[in-house]
Design a protein around this motif. Structure first.
Motif, PDB file in Angstrom:
ATOM      1  N   LEU A  47      70.964   4.228 -42.261  1.00  0.00           N
ATOM      2  CA  LEU A  47      70.297   5.452 -42.716  1.00  0.00           C
ATOM      3  C   LEU A  47      71.305   6.500 -43.150  1.00  0.00           C
ATOM      4  CD1 LEU A  47      67.569   5.831 -39.965  1.00  0.00           C
ATOM      5  CD2 LEU A  47      67.251   5.055 -42.280  1.00  0.00           C
ATOM      6  N   ARG A  48      72.605   6.191 -43.044  1.00  0.00           N
ATOM      7  CA  ARG A  48      73.687   7.111 -43.394  1.00  0.00           C
ATOM      8  C   ARG A  48      73.508   8.481 -42.761  1.00  0.00           C
ATOM      9  NH1 ARG A  48      76.507   5.986 -48.310  1.00  0.00           N
ATOM     10  NH2 ARG A  48      76.002   3.926 -49.105  1.00  0.00           N
ATOM     11  N   PRO A  49      73.540   8.558 -41.441  1.00  0.00           N
ATOM     12  CA  PRO A  49      73.438   9.871 -40.809  1.00  0.00           C
ATOM     13  C   PRO A  49      74.685  10.690 -41.086  1.00  0.00           C
ATOM     14  CG  PRO A  49      73.970   8.211 -39.182  1.00  0.00           C
ATOM     15  CD  PRO A  49      73.740   7.478 -40.466  1.00  0.00           C
ATOM     16  N   LEU A  50      74.527  12.013 -41.095  1.00  0.00           N
ATOM     17  CA  LEU A  50      75.686  12.881 -41.303  1.00  0.00           C
ATOM     18  C   LEU A  50      76.620  12.761 -40.118  1.00  0.00           C
ATOM     19  CD1 LEU A  50      73.768  16.022 -42.514  1.00  0.00           C
ATOM     20  CD2 LEU A  50      75.114  14.464 -43.895  1.00  0.00           C
ATOM     21  N   PRO A  51      77.927  12.879 -40.372  1.00  0.00           N
ATOM     22  CA  PRO A  51      78.850  12.798 -39.234  1.00  0.00           C
ATOM     23  C   PRO A  51      78.603  13.947 -38.258  1.00  0.00           C
ATOM     24  CG  PRO A  51      79.987  13.492 -41.225  1.00  0.00           C
ATOM     25  CD  PRO A  51      78.633  13.055 -41.638  1.00  0.00           C
ATOM     26  N   LEU A  52      78.658  13.597 -36.985  1.00  0.00           N
ATOM     27  CA  LEU A  52      78.348  14.584 -35.939  1.00  0.00           C
ATOM     28  C   LEU A  52      79.642  14.961 -35.232  1.00  0.00           C
ATOM     29  CD1 LEU A  52      76.517  16.083 -33.931  1.00  0.00           C
ATOM     30  CD2 LEU A  52      76.224  13.949 -32.722  1.00  0.00           C
ATOM     31  N   ARG A  53      79.936  16.246 -35.215  1.00  0.00           N
ATOM     32  CA  ARG A  53      81.080  16.716 -34.439  1.00  0.00           C
ATOM     33  C   ARG A  53      80.567  17.686 -33.390  1.00  0.00           C
ATOM     34  NH1 ARG A  53      84.330  19.919 -36.302  1.00  0.00           N
ATOM     35  NH2 ARG A  53      83.132  20.478 -38.137  1.00  0.00           N
ATOM     36  N   ILE A  54      80.848  17.390 -32.141  1.00  0.00           N
ATOM     37  CA  ILE A  54      80.465  18.300 -31.076  1.00  0.00           C
ATOM     38  C   ILE A  54      81.733  18.841 -30.445  1.00  0.00           C
ATOM     39  CG2 ILE A  54      79.331  18.512 -28.841  1.00  0.00           C
ATOM     40  CD1 ILE A  54      77.469  16.327 -29.636  1.00  0.00           C
ATOM     41  N   ARG A  55      81.837  20.146 -30.388  1.00  0.00           N
ATOM     42  CA  ARG A  55      82.989  20.735 -29.732  1.00  0.00           C
ATOM     43  C   ARG A  55      82.607  21.029 -28.284  1.00  0.00           C
ATOM     44  NH1 ARG A  55      84.213  25.330 -32.861  1.00  0.00           N
ATOM     45  NH2 ARG A  55      84.680  23.862 -34.508  1.00  0.00           N
ATOM     46  N   LEU A  56      83.266  20.332 -27.369  1.00  0.00           N
ATOM     47  CA  LEU A  56      82.964  20.549 -25.954  1.00  0.00           C
ATOM     48  C   LEU A  56      83.619  21.849 -25.529  1.00  0.00           C
ATOM     49  CD1 LEU A  56      83.565  16.921 -24.696  1.00  0.00           C
ATOM     50  CD2 LEU A  56      81.385  18.061 -24.984  1.00  0.00           C
ATOM     51  N   SER A  57      82.816  22.839 -25.280  1.00  0.00           N
ATOM     52  CA  SER A  57      83.383  24.124 -24.890  1.00  0.00           C
ATOM     53  C   SER A  57      82.471  24.773 -23.867  1.00  0.00           C
ATOM     54  CB  SER A  57      83.540  25.031 -26.110  1.00  0.00           C
ATOM     55  OG  SER A  57      82.261  25.426 -26.556  1.00  0.00           O
ATOM     56  N   ILE A 149      67.696  36.125 -31.363  1.00  0.00           N
ATOM     57  CA  ILE A 149      67.911  34.707 -31.674  1.00  0.00           C
ATOM     58  C   ILE A 149      69.309  34.495 -32.230  1.00  0.00           C
ATOM     59  CG2 ILE A 149      67.178  32.833 -33.188  1.00  0.00           C
ATOM     60  CD1 ILE A 149      64.343  33.805 -32.889  1.00  0.00           C
ATOM     61  N   LYS A 150      69.761  35.435 -33.081  1.00  0.00           N
ATOM     62  CA  LYS A 150      71.073  35.231 -33.704  1.00  0.00           C
ATOM     63  C   LYS A 150      72.207  35.342 -32.693  1.00  0.00           C
ATOM     64  CE  LYS A 150      71.915  36.156 -38.055  1.00  0.00           C
ATOM     65  NZ  LYS A 150      71.553  34.921 -38.739  1.00  0.00           N
ATOM     66  N   THR A 151      72.127  36.348 -31.811  1.00  0.00           N
ATOM     67  CA  THR A 151      73.249  36.509 -30.880  1.00  0.00           C
ATOM     68  C   THR A 151      73.161  35.529 -29.722  1.00  0.00           C
ATOM     69  OG1 THR A 151      72.037  38.208 -29.689  1.00  0.00           O
ATOM     70  CG2 THR A 151      73.570  38.939 -31.377  1.00  0.00           C
ATOM     71  N   ARG A 152      71.928  35.215 -29.285  1.00  0.00           N
ATOM     72  CA  ARG A 152      71.800  34.414 -28.080  1.00  0.00           C
ATOM     73  C   ARG A 152      71.959  32.925 -28.348  1.00  0.00           C
ATOM     74  NH1 ARG A 152      70.044  36.213 -23.083  1.00  0.00           N
ATOM     75  NH2 ARG A 152      68.845  34.651 -21.966  1.00  0.00           N
ATOM     76  N   TYR A 153      71.395  32.458 -29.459  1.00  0.00           N
ATOM     77  CA  TYR A 153      71.413  31.015 -29.708  1.00  0.00           C
ATOM     78  C   TYR A 153      72.313  30.625 -30.861  1.00  0.00           C
ATOM     79  CZ  TYR A 153      67.120  31.326 -27.019  1.00  0.00           C
ATOM     80  OH  TYR A 153      66.200  31.586 -26.057  1.00  0.00           O
ATOM     81  N   GLU A 154      72.159  31.316 -32.007  1.00  0.00           N
ATOM     82  CA  GLU A 154      72.804  30.810 -33.213  1.00  0.00           C
ATOM     83  C   GLU A 154      74.317  30.800 -33.077  1.00  0.00           C
ATOM     84  OE1 GLU A 154      72.171  32.969 -36.783  1.00  0.00           O
ATOM     85  OE2 GLU A 154      72.945  31.350 -38.021  1.00  0.00           O
ATOM     86  N   ARG A 155      74.872  31.863 -32.475  1.00  0.00           N
ATOM     87  CA  ARG A 155      76.329  31.920 -32.375  1.00  0.00           C
ATOM     88  C   ARG A 155      76.841  30.799 -31.477  1.00  0.00           C
ATOM     89  NH1 ARG A 155      78.184  37.435 -30.573  1.00  0.00           N
ATOM     90  NH2 ARG A 155      77.116  38.078 -32.467  1.00  0.00           N
ATOM     91  N   LEU A 156      76.153  30.572 -30.345  1.00  0.00           N
ATOM     92  CA  LEU A 156      76.584  29.508 -29.442  1.00  0.00           C
ATOM     93  C   LEU A 156      76.454  28.148 -30.106  1.00  0.00           C
ATOM     94  CD1 LEU A 156      75.037  30.717 -26.082  1.00  0.00           C
ATOM     95  CD2 LEU A 156      77.430  30.662 -26.705  1.00  0.00           C
ATOM     96  N   LEU A 157      75.355  27.938 -30.849  1.00  0.00           N
ATOM     97  CA  LEU A 157      75.173  26.646 -31.524  1.00  0.00           C
ATOM     98  C   LEU A 157      76.238  26.428 -32.581  1.00  0.00           C
ATOM     99  CD1 LEU A 157      71.311  26.506 -31.839  1.00  0.00           C
ATOM    100  CD2 LEU A 157      72.739  24.856 -30.688  1.00  0.00           C
ATOM    101  N   MET A 158      76.610  27.520 -33.277  1.00  0.00           N
ATOM    102  CA  MET A 158      77.669  27.382 -34.289  1.00  0.00           C
ATOM    103  C   MET A 158      79.000  27.057 -33.621  1.00  0.00           C
ATOM    104  SD  MET A 158      76.529  30.396 -36.873  1.00  0.00           S
ATOM    105  CE  MET A 158      77.663  30.230 -38.223  1.00  0.00           C
ATOM    106  N   ASP A 159      79.224  27.617 -32.423  1.00  0.00           N
ATOM    107  CA  ASP A 159      80.437  27.272 -31.677  1.00  0.00           C
ATOM    108  C   ASP A 159      80.480  25.781 -31.367  1.00  0.00           C
ATOM    109  OD1 ASP A 159      81.484  29.710 -31.667  1.00  0.00           O
ATOM    110  OD2 ASP A 159      81.007  30.216 -29.589  1.00  0.00           O
ATOM    111  N   ILE A 160      79.308  25.226 -31.048  1.00  0.00           N
ATOM    112  CA  ILE A 160      79.276  23.821 -30.622  1.00  0.00           C
ATOM    113  C   ILE A 160      79.348  22.880 -31.813  1.00  0.00           C
ATOM    114  CG2 ILE A 160      77.887  22.078 -29.447  1.00  0.00           C
ATOM    115  CD1 ILE A 160      76.720  24.356 -27.759  1.00  0.00           C
ATOM    116  N   PHE A 161      78.573  23.174 -32.865  1.00  0.00           N
ATOM    117  CA  PHE A 161      78.386  22.177 -33.916  1.00  0.00           C
ATOM    118  C   PHE A 161      79.215  22.406 -35.165  1.00  0.00           C
ATOM    119  CE2 PHE A 161      74.496  21.510 -31.472  1.00  0.00           C
ATOM    120  CZ  PHE A 161      74.533  20.135 -31.353  1.00  0.00           C
ATOM    121  N   GLU A 162      79.861  23.587 -35.319  1.00  0.00           N
ATOM    122  CA  GLU A 162      80.566  23.817 -36.594  1.00  0.00           C
ATOM    123  C   GLU A 162      82.051  24.050 -36.388  1.00  0.00           C
ATOM    124  OE1 GLU A 162      78.520  26.795 -38.758  1.00  0.00           O
ATOM    125  OE2 GLU A 162      76.980  25.405 -39.387  1.00  0.00           O
TER     126      GLU A 162
END
Lengths: 162, 124, 93
Positions: A47-57, A149-162
């Motif tokens: 299915l050619r999934p996108l490469p997944l990078r998780i930053r353990l932090s 939503i932006k400060t509580r979730y989005e920033r943390l998710l961007m830390d993990i996934f981007e």
């Protein structure tokens, strides 16, 4: 494409799933589980999934705690709205949430978090305008909700996934 | 048929509390399905059952079987993972289907010139 | 003593879950629109899954766990198929 190394996260998750399902840590199940996970990962690679990078932090436990606390809090809030019609919100409505995250996995996690929290419902992501349409049961302050939503979730998710 | 597994007192009290709490929260969510006014409001109600309700009863079940079989029984995590991953998918698809149908209906009403006031809160 | 308490608690919880299923079934039967019915079905299978888990606790058998897992899987697939149907008028495009 078929030579590519299958996603190690996926294989680990599938082996864990197999062991949980069989409730066993015996070498036989470990072997069988690994075999099944490898075959399944191979199939999913088609299915050619996108490469997944998780930053353990430290962001991961912080996100987990924030989500848990918010789910408990909004469960209570929604239960109150249902049980006592006097407190029923007069204004439930749609909110367009601007979003900066690009990672698809991060967006999927955000969709799960927002929908799993009672009172907010993820409806549609618009990649061109980079907004997310959300329905809110108890819409008091649109700006405050977006900021939350932006400060509580989005920033943390961007830390993990981007 | 009143029966229960033979658990030590501390486990029995925790399991009883969690099962009751989970069932009560689920019931509140389902009552919301009846009492809330519009479809989009009602779509929020079942999430009470799929978060707090499922979590309480699964923890109770895991604790009960772990004590009964004297080893950690954790396969309840599978149901928790599965429900958490699938609820957003069903609700999102359903809400989008509802939005689509409401828009179609509104467009049809506009074409027929019978558009009602208060229909205008659909997002663009 | 605590066993009796636990038995009463589980039976009460089962009654509550049964009432929850009745609420969901009412929404399924009465609509008013198709999306409300699918929402009712969604809540109905989640409640049924919880009821099965409570039977599992009551009897101490793990058989009910597997039934609950199957209900969760089938319920998800059917709700998604119904939602797709509402959106496009067909399930597989």
């Amino acid at each position: 494409m078929s030579r590519r190394l299958p996603n190690p996260w996926l294989i680990a998750a599938l082996v864990l799933l197999w062991l949980l399902l069989n409730e066993s840590l015996s070498p036989g199940h470990l072997l069988l589980g690994t075999l099944v996970a490898l075959i399944a990962a191979k199939g999913l690679a088609a299915l050619r999934p996108l490469p997944l990078r998780i930053r353990l932090s430290r962001a991961i436990p912080r996100l987990a705690i924030a989500v848990f606390a918010d789910i408990v809090r909004s469960n209570l809030a929604v239960a109150r709205i249902i049980l006592f019609p006097a407190t029923r919100p007069r204004a439930s409505g749609f909110v367009n949430l601007p979003i900066d995250m690009r990672s698809r996995y991060g967006l999927a996690m955000l969709a799960i978090i927002i929908t799993a929290t009672p009172g907010t419902l993820w409806m549609r992501h618009d990649p061109a305008r980079r907004t997310v349409l959300i329905h809110v049961l108890d819409l008091i302050d649109e700006e405050a909700l977006i900021a939350l939503i932006k400060t509580r979730y989005e920033r943390l998710l961007m830390d993990i996934f981007e | 048929m009143i029966q229960a597994p033979d658990l030590p007192a501390w486990a029995a009290i925790i399991v009883a509390f969690l099962v009751l709490l989970g069932a009560a929260v689920t019931l509140i969510g389902s009552v919301g399905l009846l009492r809330l006014g519009s479809f989009y409001q009602r779509a929020h109600a079942p999430t009470l059952g799929t978060t707090a309700g499922v979590a309480c009863i699964l923890v109770a079940s895991a604790l009960c079987f772990s004590v009964l079989q004297a080893r950690p029984v954790l396969h309840e995590i599978l149901i928790a993972l599965f429900v958490t991953a699938t609820t957003p998918v069903t609700l999102m698809l359903l809400a989008r289907a509802a939005l689509y149908r409401d828009r179609e209906e509104q467009a049809a009403a506009e074409a027929a010139g019978t558009r009602k006031e208060g229909d205008a809160d659909l997002p663009a | 003593m605590t066993t009796l308490l636990l038995a009463l608690a589980i039976t009460t919880a089962q009654v509550l879950l049964g009432l929850a299923m009745a609420c969901a079934a009412w929404r399924l039967a009465r609509g008013p629109r198709a999306q409300d019915r699918v929402l009712g079905l969604d809540a109905l299978y989640v409640n049924a899954m919880l009821l099965l888990l409570s039977f599992g606790i009551q009897t101490g058998r793990t058989l009910y766990f597997e039934a609950a897992l199957v209900i969760a899987l089938l319920g998800f697939a059917s709700t998604v198929a119904l939602a797709k149907f509402l959106m496009r008028g067909e399930v597989i495009e």
